[in-house]
Design an enzyme around this catalytic site. Structure first.
Site, PDB file in Angstrom:
ATOM      1  N   ASN A 208       1.019  -1.213   0.059  1.00  0.00           N
ATOM      2  CA  ASN A 208       0.091  -0.003   0.055  1.00  0.00           C
ATOM      3  C   ASN A 208       0.764   1.040  -0.026  1.00  0.00           C
ATOM      4  O   ASN A 208       2.147   1.420   0.029  1.00  0.00           O
ATOM      5  CB  ASN A 208      -0.995   0.076   1.245  1.00  0.00           C
ATOM      6  N   ASP A 277      -4.464  -6.461   4.976  1.00  0.00           N
ATOM      7  CA  ASP A 277      -5.377  -7.316   5.574  1.00  0.00           C
ATOM      8  C   ASP A 277      -5.324  -8.603   4.786  1.00  0.00           C
ATOM      9  O   ASP A 277      -5.965  -9.519   5.163  1.00  0.00           O
ATOM     10  CB  ASP A 277      -6.673  -6.797   5.267  1.00  0.00           C
ATOM     11  N   LYS A 287       8.427 -17.300 -11.040  1.00  0.00           N
ATOM     12  CA  LYS A 287       7.709 -15.964 -11.657  1.00  0.00           C
ATOM     13  C   LYS A 287       6.617 -16.373 -12.428  1.00  0.00           C
ATOM     14  O   LYS A 287       6.713 -17.356 -13.204  1.00  0.00           O
ATOM     15  CB  LYS A 287       8.807 -15.289 -12.478  1.00  0.00           C
ATOM     16  N   PHE A 322      -4.288   3.139  14.760  1.00  0.00           N
ATOM     17  CA  PHE A 322      -4.539   3.980  13.740  1.00  0.00           C
ATOM     18  C   PHE A 322      -5.804   3.672  12.895  1.00  0.00           C
ATOM     19  O   PHE A 322      -5.995   2.647  12.758  1.00  0.00           O
ATOM     20  CB  PHE A 322      -3.517   4.503  12.944  1.00  0.00           C
ATOM     21  N   LYS A 336     -13.679   1.085  15.011  1.00  0.00           N
ATOM     22  CA  LYS A 336     -12.433   0.045  15.103  1.00  0.00           C
ATOM     23  C   LYS A 336     -11.826   0.141  16.779  1.00  0.00           C
ATOM     24  O   LYS A 336     -11.296  -0.841  16.919  1.00  0.00           O
ATOM     25  CB  LYS A 336     -11.487   0.872  14.227  1.00  0.00           C
ATOM     26  N   LYS A 340     -11.510  -3.346  18.261  1.00  0.00           N
ATOM     27  CA  LYS A 340     -10.087  -3.792  18.473  1.00  0.00           C
ATOM     28  C   LYS A 340      -9.711  -3.422  20.115  1.00  0.00           C
ATOM     29  O   LYS A 340      -8.528  -3.546  20.263  1.00  0.00           O
ATOM     30  CB  LYS A 340      -9.167  -3.066  17.600  1.00  0.00           C
TER      31      LYS A 340
END
Ligand code: CTP
Length: 400
Positions: A208, A277, A287, A322, A336, A340
């Protein structure tokens, strides 16, 4: 941080050119920088260069009559908040280890009672020589800090240890020693930063846009405030942080293992990493060759590290997560925080200008059971200081 009096000692070595950037940057930040040069240093960089960059007279000669009558090695030493020698040659390290003071630089160093930092830079053979290592150890035992050399291509043509770290890294170490307010002394803080990288095959991976800058800013701020910081980072392109114990990982699974190995020893865990995730269910050993038509990958869930840490939390541990959202920021972040089981969730949105990945600024909202505190657009460094102040100033967080 207040503006301070910094002495920068420069000894003979080609790395002296990097010290120009250091002096310029410290001056730009508002510090008063006095440069002292050994005779050999002047063969690499002219005193005029440092005089121009620091805006101060450069001191090279103990007995010059050019200086103001009240400027001498003792007066400079008394005023200094920090004395850094960069590059520190094998010769000056040997002198310092043995209390030899035979020029302006070494007499002032000997007379100074402030924090002192040596940044060795030399050929690998000279650095590895038992005499140099012995001298560095003596300096360490005398309370002088040493910024370890980097490895890489050396000006002499060799490749190995002995390169002077870049100015940015030296400045980071300097900042740590200039902070005298250390409210987090005695605290042990585990911080994660950066993205994770999930391999598809030996060539490709899923990741990301996280740069790791927010996590690094938190680690830097916690370290400067006196905390003992462990940083677990995914693949990032950031300068290593001086004085922070760093564990580098790649994948979410590796980050999970590293966090599980460390979290119990810490009283605070801050999960600033953007953990993937999902990961490919199968990592091809070869490959994957392209064929006609589309390709589907089966992805499987990675462990939710934050949730796992919260469910195994020790008494008194503060857990901070976060939340990165693109819509309905506060509601999603609050959810969250509860799901969490965190003490705090730091909500940030990539939709807001100046916030989110890659940049040097952020807009965050600190959410806990009792309160929602929104901070304005701040540099990530300042946002980190505010987050730590809010979440760790004496009181323990109240779980969502
Ligand atoms: N996190 C984690 N392990 C994961 C995913 C996320 O520990 N596998 C942590 C992050 O470090 C962050 C918090 O959980 O502190 C929230 O991460 P975020 O990406 O905002 O949310 P997700 O839990 O991944 O949920 P979603 O992607 O659905 O928004």
């Amino acid at each position: 941080m207040k503006y301070r009096n910094i002495i920068v000692g420069v000894t003979g070595g080609i790395a002296a050119y990097k010290t120009c950037t250091l002096v310029s940057s410290l001056k730009k930040q508002g510090h008063t920088v006095h440069v002292l040069m050994s005779a050999n240093a002047q063969k690499f960089v002219s005193p005029l260069t440092f005089q121009t960059l620091s805006g101060q007279k450069v001191y090279t000669d103990m007995f010059s009559t050019d200086y103001e009558p009240d400027v001498h090695h003792i007066s400079l030493a008394k005023e200094a908040d920090l004395f850094v020698i960069a590059p520190a040659s094998a010769d000056v390290i040997a002198k310092i280890a043995n209390g030899i003071a035979d020029d302006m630089l070494t007499t002032t160093f000997l007379a100074s009672r402030c924090e002192k930092l040596l940044v060795p830079a030399m050929n690998t053979g000279m650095l590895d020589n038992p005499a140099t290592q012995r001298n560095l150890e003596i300096c360490r035992n005398d309370g002088i800090h040493i910024l370890e050399s980097d490895s890489g291509y050396l000006a002499c043509g060799d490749t190995g240890r002995g390169r002077m770290p870049e100015a940015e890294e030296i400045e980071d170490a300097i900042k740590m020693y200039l902070c005298t307010d250390r409210p987090l002394t005695g605290r042990k803080i585990l911080i994660t930063a950066g993205p994770t990288r999930e391999s598809i095959d030996p060539v490709r991976y899923i990741t990301n846009h996280s740069s790791g800058k927010m996590g690094y800013a938190l680690a830097r701020a916690a370290r400067n405030a006196g905390a003992d910081v462990t940083l677990i980072n995914g693949p990032v392109a950031l300068q290593p942080l001086y004085g922070v114990s760093t564990v580098s990982v790649e994948s979410a699974d590796e980050m999970y293992q590293a966090v599980m190995n460390h979290y119990e020893k810490n009283d605070t865990v801050i999960m600033a990493a953007a953990v993937a995730d999902y990961r490919p269910a199968l990592v091809n050993t070869q490959k994957i060759k392209k064929e006609d038509g589309d390709l589907s990958l089966t992805l499987m869930r990675t462990p939710d590290i934050l949730k796992e840490v919260s469910s195994h939390r020790k008494a008194g541990q503060t857990i901070i997560g976060f939340a990165m959202e693109t819509e309905d920021l506060l509601n999603n972040a609050r959810k969250k925080c509860i799901e969490k089981n965190c003490d705090y969730i730091i909500a940030n949105s990539i939709s807001e200008k100046g916030a989110g990945f890659q940049g040097d600024t952020n807009i965050v909202t600190i959410i806990s059971k009792d309160a929602t505190v929104s901070l304005p657009l701040l540099s990530k460094d300042e946002a980190a200081v505010q987050i730590l102040k809010h979440c760790l100033s004496g009181k323990k967080g109240s779980k969502c």
